[in-house]
Design a protein around this motif. Structure first.
Motif, PDB file in Angstrom:
ATOM      1  N   PHE A  79       6.138  -4.295   6.898  1.00 34.56           N
ATOM      2  CA  PHE A  79       7.161  -3.257   6.857  1.00 34.56           C
ATOM      3  C   PHE A  79       6.473  -1.931   6.540  1.00 34.56           C
ATOM      4  O   PHE A  79       5.674  -1.856   5.603  1.00 34.56           O
ATOM      5  CB  PHE A  79       8.196  -3.546   5.773  1.00 34.56           C
ATOM      6  N   ILE A  80       6.780  -0.895   7.310  1.00 38.09           N
ATOM      7  CA  ILE A  80       6.219   0.430   7.058  1.00 38.09           C
ATOM      8  C   ILE A  80       7.375   1.406   6.859  1.00 38.09           C
ATOM      9  O   ILE A  80       8.185   1.605   7.771  1.00 38.09           O
ATOM     10  CB  ILE A  80       5.320   0.900   8.213  1.00 38.09           C
ATOM     11  N   LEU A  81       7.441   1.996   5.681  1.00 38.32           N
ATOM     12  CA  LEU A  81       8.434   3.029   5.390  1.00 38.32           C
ATOM     13  C   LEU A  81       7.792   4.375   5.684  1.00 38.32           C
ATOM     14  O   LEU A  81       6.825   4.781   5.031  1.00 38.32           O
ATOM     15  CB  LEU A  81       8.871   2.917   3.928  1.00 38.32           C
ATOM     16  N   ASP A  82       8.312   5.049   6.697  1.00 32.90           N
ATOM     17  CA  ASP A  82       7.729   6.295   7.201  1.00 32.90           C
ATOM     18  C   ASP A  82       8.746   7.414   6.973  1.00 32.90           C
ATOM     19  O   ASP A  82       9.711   7.549   7.714  1.00 32.90           O
ATOM     20  CB  ASP A  82       7.412   6.124   8.693  1.00 32.90           C
ATOM     21  N   TYR A  83       8.519   8.210   5.935  1.00 33.42           N
ATOM     22  CA  TYR A  83       9.496   9.248   5.572  1.00 33.42           C
ATOM     23  C   TYR A  83       9.589  10.343   6.635  1.00 33.42           C
ATOM     24  O   TYR A  83      10.681  10.796   6.975  1.00 33.42           O
ATOM     25  CB  TYR A  83       9.118   9.867   4.223  1.00 33.42           C
ATOM     26  N   ILE A 140       0.856  -1.185   0.000  1.00 30.20           N
ATOM     27  CA  ILE A 140       0.000   0.000   0.000  1.00 30.20           C
ATOM     28  C   ILE A 140       0.892   1.235   0.000  1.00 30.20           C
ATOM     29  O   ILE A 140       1.811   1.350   0.811  1.00 30.20           O
ATOM     30  CB  ILE A 140      -0.910   0.055   1.243  1.00 30.20           C
ATOM     31  N   SER A 141       0.618   2.158  -0.909  1.00 34.90           N
ATOM     32  CA  SER A 141       1.236   3.483  -0.881  1.00 34.90           C
ATOM     33  C   SER A 141       0.136   4.476  -0.530  1.00 34.90           C
ATOM     34  O   SER A 141      -0.964   4.418  -1.102  1.00 34.90           O
ATOM     35  CB  SER A 141       1.846   3.837  -2.243  1.00 34.90           C
ATOM     36  N   TYR A 199       9.593   5.058  -2.706  1.00 38.08           N
ATOM     37  CA  TYR A 199       9.829   3.619  -2.785  1.00 38.08           C
ATOM     38  C   TYR A 199       8.508   2.930  -3.114  1.00 38.08           C
ATOM     39  O   TYR A 199       7.497   3.134  -2.443  1.00 38.08           O
ATOM     40  CB  TYR A 199      10.370   3.097  -1.457  1.00 38.08           C
ATOM     41  N   ASN A 200       8.498   2.107  -4.161  1.00 37.99           N
ATOM     42  CA  ASN A 200       7.263   1.424  -4.558  1.00 37.99           C
ATOM     43  C   ASN A 200       7.545   0.008  -5.043  1.00 37.99           C
ATOM     44  O   ASN A 200       6.898  -0.483  -5.966  1.00 37.99           O
ATOM     45  CB  ASN A 200       6.518   2.226  -5.638  1.00 37.99           C
ATOM     46  N   ASP A 201       8.528  -0.624  -4.429  1.00 39.05           N
ATOM     47  CA  ASP A 201       8.938  -1.969  -4.837  1.00 39.05           C
ATOM     48  C   ASP A 201       8.217  -3.009  -3.986  1.00 39.05           C
ATOM     49  O   ASP A 201       7.354  -2.666  -3.175  1.00 39.05           O
ATOM     50  CB  ASP A 201      10.455  -2.103  -4.697  1.00 39.05           C
ATOM     51  N   SER A 202       8.596  -4.285  -4.144  1.00 39.30           N
ATOM     52  CA  SER A 202       7.957  -5.354  -3.365  1.00 39.30           C
ATOM     53  C   SER A 202       8.892  -6.539  -3.240  1.00 39.30           C
ATOM     54  O   SER A 202       9.397  -7.047  -4.250  1.00 39.30           O
ATOM     55  CB  SER A 202       6.658  -5.800  -4.042  1.00 39.30           C
ATOM     56  N   LEU A 203       9.130  -6.973  -2.006  1.00 36.00           N
ATOM     57  CA  LEU A 203       9.930  -8.181  -1.794  1.00 36.00           C
ATOM     58  C   LEU A 203       9.237  -9.398  -2.402  1.00 36.00           C
ATOM     59  O   LEU A 203       9.886 -10.273  -2.975  1.00 36.00           O
ATOM     60  CB  LEU A 203      10.164  -8.415  -0.303  1.00 36.00           C
ATOM     61  N   ALA A 204       7.925  -9.467  -2.263  1.00 36.82           N
ATOM     62  CA  ALA A 204       7.183 -10.609  -2.808  1.00 36.82           C
ATOM     63  C   ALA A 204       7.341 -10.684  -4.322  1.00 36.82           C
ATOM     64  O   ALA A 204       7.561 -11.757  -4.891  1.00 36.82           O
ATOM     65  CB  ALA A 204       5.712 -10.510  -2.424  1.00 36.82           C
ATOM     66  N   ARG A 205       7.230  -9.539  -4.977  1.00 35.50           N
ATOM     67  CA  ARG A 205       7.346  -9.512  -6.440  1.00 35.50           C
ATOM     68  C   ARG A 205       8.751  -9.872  -6.897  1.00 35.50           C
ATOM     69  O   ARG A 205       8.929 -10.553  -7.913  1.00 35.50           O
ATOM     70  CB  ARG A 205       6.966  -8.119  -6.963  1.00 35.50           C
ATOM     71  N   ASN A 261       3.709  10.786   3.523  1.00 36.29           N
ATOM     72  CA  ASN A 261       3.777   9.617   2.648  1.00 36.29           C
ATOM     73  C   ASN A 261       4.207   8.374   3.425  1.00 36.29           C
ATOM     74  O   ASN A 261       5.196   8.396   4.169  1.00 36.29           O
ATOM     75  CB  ASN A 261       4.748   9.863   1.496  1.00 36.29           C
ATOM     76  N   LEU A 262       3.463   7.292   3.210  1.00 36.83           N
ATOM     77  CA  LEU A 262       3.763   6.013   3.843  1.00 36.83           C
ATOM     78  C   LEU A 262       3.777   4.919   2.785  1.00 36.83           C
ATOM     79  O   LEU A 262       3.019   4.972   1.815  1.00 36.83           O
ATOM     80  CB  LEU A 262       2.700   5.659   4.896  1.00 36.83           C
ATOM     81  N   PHE A 263       4.640   3.946   2.995  1.00 41.09           N
ATOM     82  CA  PHE A 263       4.628   2.738   2.164  1.00 41.09           C
ATOM     83  C   PHE A 263       4.560   1.539   3.100  1.00 41.09           C
ATOM     84  O   PHE A 263       5.303   1.460   4.081  1.00 41.09           O
ATOM     85  CB  PHE A 263       5.884   2.635   1.302  1.00 41.09           C
ATOM     86  N   ILE A 264       3.646   0.609   2.804  1.00 42.95           N
ATOM     87  CA  ILE A 264       3.467  -0.582   3.633  1.00 42.95           C
ATOM     88  C   ILE A 264       3.583  -1.819   2.766  1.00 42.95           C
ATOM     89  O   ILE A 264       2.982  -1.884   1.689  1.00 42.95           O
ATOM     90  CB  ILE A 264       2.079  -0.573   4.315  1.00 42.95           C
TER      91      ILE A 264
END
Length: 206
Positions: free
Chosen positions: A150-154, A68-69, A184-190, A77-80
């Motif tokens: 994982f939460i990327l918190d700028y 989720i972005s 950041y908009n990547d994915s470990l799963a992908r 901005n958060l990335f989860i």
């Protein structure tokens, strides 16, 4: 009957409906509720998502994993990324280390220096100093059944509020420092098919 194909079809339909709903009403989500509750169970933080972009990642070893972005009104901005491994799969190393490496690679950091690390219950909070002396934070949430979030918190605002849900006296000395603003908009799963972040345990063969 291939139940995995049926399940993926249902997920695709549900995701499509969700995206239509979000674009029409700009609702927040919690994958089944109106929000995500995290932090101290006795004093939870309710994360209301404002403009979430949800992507499901159903690959080998992952079950109902997603990213989720969100351009969040309260926290910035958060990335989860949430990864739920199948019962016969295991991480090939430390999940947080894999996520850190992915962030460093995609955002092209020369260095990621850890300036703060706090571990509370099933949470790991880390703040990093990166290029040009700017800062950002990562929140890692885990449990014993190989579920990782994982939460990327700028901006570090959610990071601070979550720690304070456990320790009300916590002060974030890096909040006033220049913060890194990225995408950041990547994915470990992908990317697992290439990087082998996790793997399936082969059945014992005689």
């Amino acid at each position: 009957m291939d139940y995995k194909i049926i399940r993926n079809s249902i997920l695709f339909i549900a995701t499509s409906l969700f995206l239509v709903s979000c674009s029409a009403k700009n609702d927040s989500i919690g994958l089944g509720s109106k929000a995500i509750k995290i932090g101290n169970k006795a004093n939870p933080v309710v994360l209301e998502l404002n403009k979430p972009i949800l992507k499901w990642h159903s690959y080998s070893c992952t079950d109902n994993s997603y990213t989720i972005s969100d351009k969040n009104i309260e926290y910035g901005n958060l990335f989860i990324e949430s990864i739920n491994l199948d019962s016969n799969c295991h991480w090939s190393g430390l999940p947080l280390s894999h996520f850190e490496s992915s962030v460093k690679s995609q955002l092209k950091f020369d260095e990621m220096e850890t300036v703060e690390k706090i571990e509370i219950n099933a949470y790991v909070f880390k703040t990093y100093k990166v290029n040009e002396n700017k800062y950002f934070s990562i929140i890692y949430i885990y449990n014993a059944s190989d579920k990782s979030k994982f939460i990327l918190d700028y901006n570090g605002l959610l990071y601070t509020k979550l720690i304070q849900s456990f320790d009300k006296n916590y002060k974030n000395k890096f909040l006033s420092e220049p913060r890194y603003s990225g995408n950041y908009n990547d994915s470990l799963a992908r990317k697992n098919i290439v990087h082998k972040y996790f793997y399936a345990e082969l059945p014992f063969q005689k």
